[in-house]
Design an enzyme around this catalytic site. Structure first.
Site, PDB file in Angstrom:
ATOM      1  N   HIS A 183      -3.080   8.731 -13.551  1.00  0.00           N
ATOM      2  CA  HIS A 183      -4.139   9.488 -12.880  1.00  0.00           C
ATOM      3  C   HIS A 183      -5.348   9.720 -13.782  1.00  0.00           C
ATOM      4  O   HIS A 183      -6.336  10.318 -13.355  1.00  0.00           O
ATOM      5  CB  HIS A 183      -3.622  10.851 -12.401  1.00  0.00           C
ATOM      6  CG  HIS A 183      -2.650  10.764 -11.276  1.00  0.00           C
ATOM      7  ND1 HIS A 183      -1.286  10.665 -11.482  1.00  0.00           N
ATOM      8  CD2 HIS A 183      -2.821  10.755  -9.926  1.00  0.00           C
ATOM      9  CE1 HIS A 183      -0.664  10.617 -10.303  1.00  0.00           C
ATOM     10  NE2 HIS A 183      -1.571  10.666  -9.348  1.00  0.00           N
ATOM     11  N   TYR A 242       4.109   1.276 -10.913  1.00  0.00           N
ATOM     12  CA  TYR A 242       3.534   2.612 -11.105  1.00  0.00           C
ATOM     13  C   TYR A 242       3.708   3.049 -12.551  1.00  0.00           C
ATOM     14  O   TYR A 242       4.351   4.046 -12.865  1.00  0.00           O
ATOM     15  CB  TYR A 242       4.190   3.598 -10.143  1.00  0.00           C
ATOM     16  CG  TYR A 242       3.339   4.799  -9.831  1.00  0.00           C
ATOM     17  CD1 TYR A 242       2.169   4.679  -9.092  1.00  0.00           C
ATOM     18  CD2 TYR A 242       3.697   6.061 -10.277  1.00  0.00           C
ATOM     19  CE1 TYR A 242       1.387   5.772  -8.813  1.00  0.00           C
ATOM     20  CE2 TYR A 242       2.927   7.177  -9.990  1.00  0.00           C
ATOM     21  CZ  TYR A 242       1.777   7.020  -9.254  1.00  0.00           C
ATOM     22  OH  TYR A 242       0.997   8.119  -8.966  1.00  0.00           O
ATOM     23  N   ASP A 301       2.804  11.262 -17.240  1.00  0.00           N
ATOM     24  CA  ASP A 301       2.228  10.784 -15.985  1.00  0.00           C
ATOM     25  C   ASP A 301       2.325   9.260 -15.892  1.00  0.00           C
ATOM     26  O   ASP A 301       1.354   8.582 -15.533  1.00  0.00           O
ATOM     27  CB  ASP A 301       0.771  11.270 -15.851  1.00  0.00           C
ATOM     28  CG  ASP A 301       0.185  10.989 -14.480  1.00  0.00           C
ATOM     29  OD1 ASP A 301       0.962  10.809 -13.528  1.00  0.00           O
ATOM     30  OD2 ASP A 301      -1.060  10.953 -14.375  1.00  0.00           O
ATOM     31  N   HIS A 314      -5.486   8.454   0.700  1.00  0.00           N
ATOM     32  CA  HIS A 314      -4.952   8.088  -0.615  1.00  0.00           C
ATOM     33  C   HIS A 314      -3.439   7.878  -0.527  1.00  0.00           C
ATOM     34  O   HIS A 314      -2.912   6.859  -0.989  1.00  0.00           O
ATOM     35  CB  HIS A 314      -5.285   9.201  -1.613  1.00  0.00           C
ATOM     36  CG  HIS A 314      -4.679   9.036  -2.977  1.00  0.00           C
ATOM     37  ND1 HIS A 314      -5.420   8.711  -4.092  1.00  0.00           N
ATOM     38  CD2 HIS A 314      -3.396   9.163  -3.413  1.00  0.00           C
ATOM     39  CE1 HIS A 314      -4.617   8.633  -5.150  1.00  0.00           C
ATOM     40  NE2 HIS A 314      -3.388   8.913  -4.764  1.00  0.00           N
ATOM     41  N   GLU A 315      -2.746   8.823   0.080  1.00  0.00           N
ATOM     42  CA  GLU A 315      -1.288   8.727   0.141  1.00  0.00           C
ATOM     43  C   GLU A 315      -0.842   7.537   0.983  1.00  0.00           C
ATOM     44  O   GLU A 315       0.074   6.794   0.606  1.00  0.00           O
ATOM     45  CB  GLU A 315      -0.682  10.024   0.685  1.00  0.00           C
ATOM     46  CG  GLU A 315      -0.908  11.247  -0.188  1.00  0.00           C
ATOM     47  CD  GLU A 315      -0.458  11.034  -1.624  1.00  0.00           C
ATOM     48  OE1 GLU A 315       0.493  10.278  -1.858  1.00  0.00           O
ATOM     49  OE2 GLU A 315      -1.092  11.606  -2.523  1.00  0.00           O
ATOM     50  N   GLU A 355      -3.100   3.796  -8.534  1.00  0.00           N
ATOM     51  CA  GLU A 355      -3.797   5.060  -8.250  1.00  0.00           C
ATOM     52  C   GLU A 355      -5.237   4.818  -7.818  1.00  0.00           C
ATOM     53  O   GLU A 355      -5.749   5.446  -6.891  1.00  0.00           O
ATOM     54  CB  GLU A 355      -3.767   5.962  -9.482  1.00  0.00           C
ATOM     55  CG  GLU A 355      -2.554   6.857  -9.540  1.00  0.00           C
ATOM     56  CD  GLU A 355      -2.447   7.717  -8.294  1.00  0.00           C
ATOM     57  OE1 GLU A 355      -3.438   8.358  -7.911  1.00  0.00           O
ATOM     58  OE2 GLU A 355      -1.375   7.738  -7.683  1.00  0.00           O
ATOM     59  N   HIS A 396      -1.018   4.274  -0.776  1.00  0.00           N
ATOM     60  CA  HIS A 396       0.140   3.949  -1.614  1.00  0.00           C
ATOM     61  C   HIS A 396       1.149   3.116  -0.811  1.00  0.00           C
ATOM     62  O   HIS A 396       1.821   2.235  -1.359  1.00  0.00           O
ATOM     63  CB  HIS A 396       0.820   5.225  -2.129  1.00  0.00           C
ATOM     64  CG  HIS A 396       0.139   5.828  -3.319  1.00  0.00           C
ATOM     65  ND1 HIS A 396      -0.136   5.114  -4.465  1.00  0.00           N
ATOM     66  CD2 HIS A 396      -0.317   7.091  -3.554  1.00  0.00           C
ATOM     67  CE1 HIS A 396      -0.727   5.912  -5.351  1.00  0.00           C
ATOM     68  NE2 HIS A 396      -0.849   7.119  -4.818  1.00  0.00           N
TER      69      HIS A 396
END
Lengths: 87, 374
Positions: free
Chosen positions: B275, B188, B270, B173-174, B197, B177
């Protein structure tokens, strides 16, 4: 001095909010000094980092926004002690 | 006591936070003493720019294009916030005695292998970018993130979250990005942020599925399985198969993700709920993959990869624009057969109206609008 921390974002996106009042605390002077330092050094403005925590610090009505990984040491210490969470 | 406070609801946190903390004074004083010096350093760092940070494998300014091996370096942040920290394991070095270091190393390798094998992509920039990660960031830190240059992992507090290097889908996931940053560069914020996301969840899950060689039927479609500490009521942080069902716990609240536009959440926290609303495109991907069956990275994943990297997706794309782009990508690669129909049905089920293929720039979706097609 009333210090509020609101955290949002993060990979898990679990919101956190906590408030602390320094009145009557033995560590009030230190906390207040930390809070003033946190307000006075917002750090460089940057676009949000994906999955980074975002914070809103409010000290006696004065607000500053900051985000990982761009916190100053004072901001991080203050947030850690108010949220009681690793930061 | 202080650690336990991390897992209680906000209103109880408020009350507990008013009590004195005897551990504060030493570290706070130290912090204050160093703050002025730190401000000077930060100003310098901002002026130089983020690329001033040390990188692994520096030497030739340009990494070798098309290398079929990753170039990984894992650092130990030693519970501080100076990145990247001390180098522990470089590419090809033997395993460390630190399990977090080895998991990060292996997770970077799994991510590199999936992108290379499934999509012929060489690292996250497509040009062999060295992959750097720091573990043990800060103390008891309940997060992991991509800082624009490298991955950063916290250890978790051990009460709610375990080590963030544990699930390979979190690592995937990271790093995704990073892929998004080098391709569609989705803003974002708001719907484009939720898509950013979602793309990370999609490929994070696909990297896990590729690593385990699972079919769409066999996969758990969870994000962050194995990350929640024992005693926390939940299986993961997000479910692509059933958004909103990953956890329900007094310390965490309930998984707030919607799976359809009926549950779209508006708000500013957020970055506009990136998310939360990511559950909607997450579920559309799951539905596409489930309809097509087999290994999800092959067809469904290819369509999403083509959408992300095709060059036509606007950085401020909304759900409808992204959906239209996936339809266009499906048609371009597979024609108007089963793949196209699966994508179209998936977006319809989650309530996102797809503009006609080829007009991906026309946003038509309104939050709360539910559209069902035959």
């Amino acid at each position: 001095m009333r210090i509020e921390v609101v955290r949002s974002g993060g990979f898990a996106a679990i919101p956190r909010r906590a408030t602390l009042d320094t009145a009557g605390r033995s560590d009030a002077a230190l906390l207040e000094s930390l809070a003033r330092s946190a307000l006075d050094s917002p750090g460089p403005a940057r676009p949000p980092v994906p999955d980074g925590f975002g914070y809103v610090l409010t000290v006696d009505g004065r607000e500053v926004r900051c985000a990982d990984p761009g916190l100053t040491p004072a901001q991080r210490e203050l947030i850690t002690h108010v949220l009681h969470e690793g930061a | 006591m202080g650690v336990f406070c991390t897992i209680v609801p906000p209103h109880i946190l408020d009350r507990l936070a008013r009590s004195d903390d005897p551990e504060l004074s030493g570290t706070a004083r130290h912090t204050l003493e160093h703050d002025a010096r730190q401000r000077t350093r930060r100003g310098l760092h901002a002026a130089i720019g983020p690329t001033a940070a040390p990188r692994a494998g520096t030497g030739p300014a340009e990494p070798a294009k098309g290398a079929d091996q990753p170039q990984r370096t894992i650092y130990d942040a030693q519970h501080k916030d100076d990145l990247p920290g001390h180098e522990i394991r470089a590419e090809g070095a033997k395993a460390s005695t630190d399990a977090s270091v080895n998991r990060a190393y292996d997770g970077l390798g799994a991510t590199f292998a999936t992108y290379l094998t499934a999509y012929a992509r060489h690292s996250i920039d497509g040009r062999g970018l060295p992959l750097n990660a720091s573990v043990h960031y800060l103390k008891g830190y309940n997060n992991a993130f991509w800082n624009g240059e490298q991955m950063v992992f916290g250890d978790g507090d051990g009460r709610i979250f375990l080590d963030f290097t544990l699930p390979v889908d979190v690592i995937g996931h990271e790093l995704t990005h990073g892929v998004t940053q080098f391709t569609a560069n989705l803003d974002y914020q708001g719907q484009s942020g939720a898509l950013n996301e979602s793309v990370s969840d999609v490929f994070g899950s696909l990297i896990k599925q590729f690593t385990l060689q699972q079919t769409a039927e066999q996969a758990d479609w969870l994000i962050g399985a194995g990350l929640l500490a024992p005693g926390i009521h939940g299986v993961a942080l997000r479910s692509m198969k059933a958004p909103g069902t990953a956890y329900d716990d007094p310390h965490l609240g309930k998984d707030p993700q919607p799976g359809t536009m009926d549950g779209y959440v508006s708000g500013s926290d957020d970055n506009g709920g990136v998310h939360i609303n990511s559950g909607i495109p997450n579920h559309a991907f799951y539905l596409t993959a489930a309809a097509l069956g087999g290994h999800a990275w092959k067809q469904a994943g290819q369509i999403w990869y083509d959408t992300l990297t095709g060059g036509s997706l606007a950085s401020n794309a909304d759900f409808a624009g992204f959906a239209a782009a996936t339809l266009a990508a499906a048609k371009a690669r597979y024609g108007e057969g089963a793949q196209y129909q699966a994508v179209r049905a998936a977006w319809s089920t989650v309530g996102v109206t797809t503009a006609a293929a080829g007009s991906a720039e026309l946003p038509r979706q309104q939050p709360g609008e539910q559209t069902q097609e035959a």
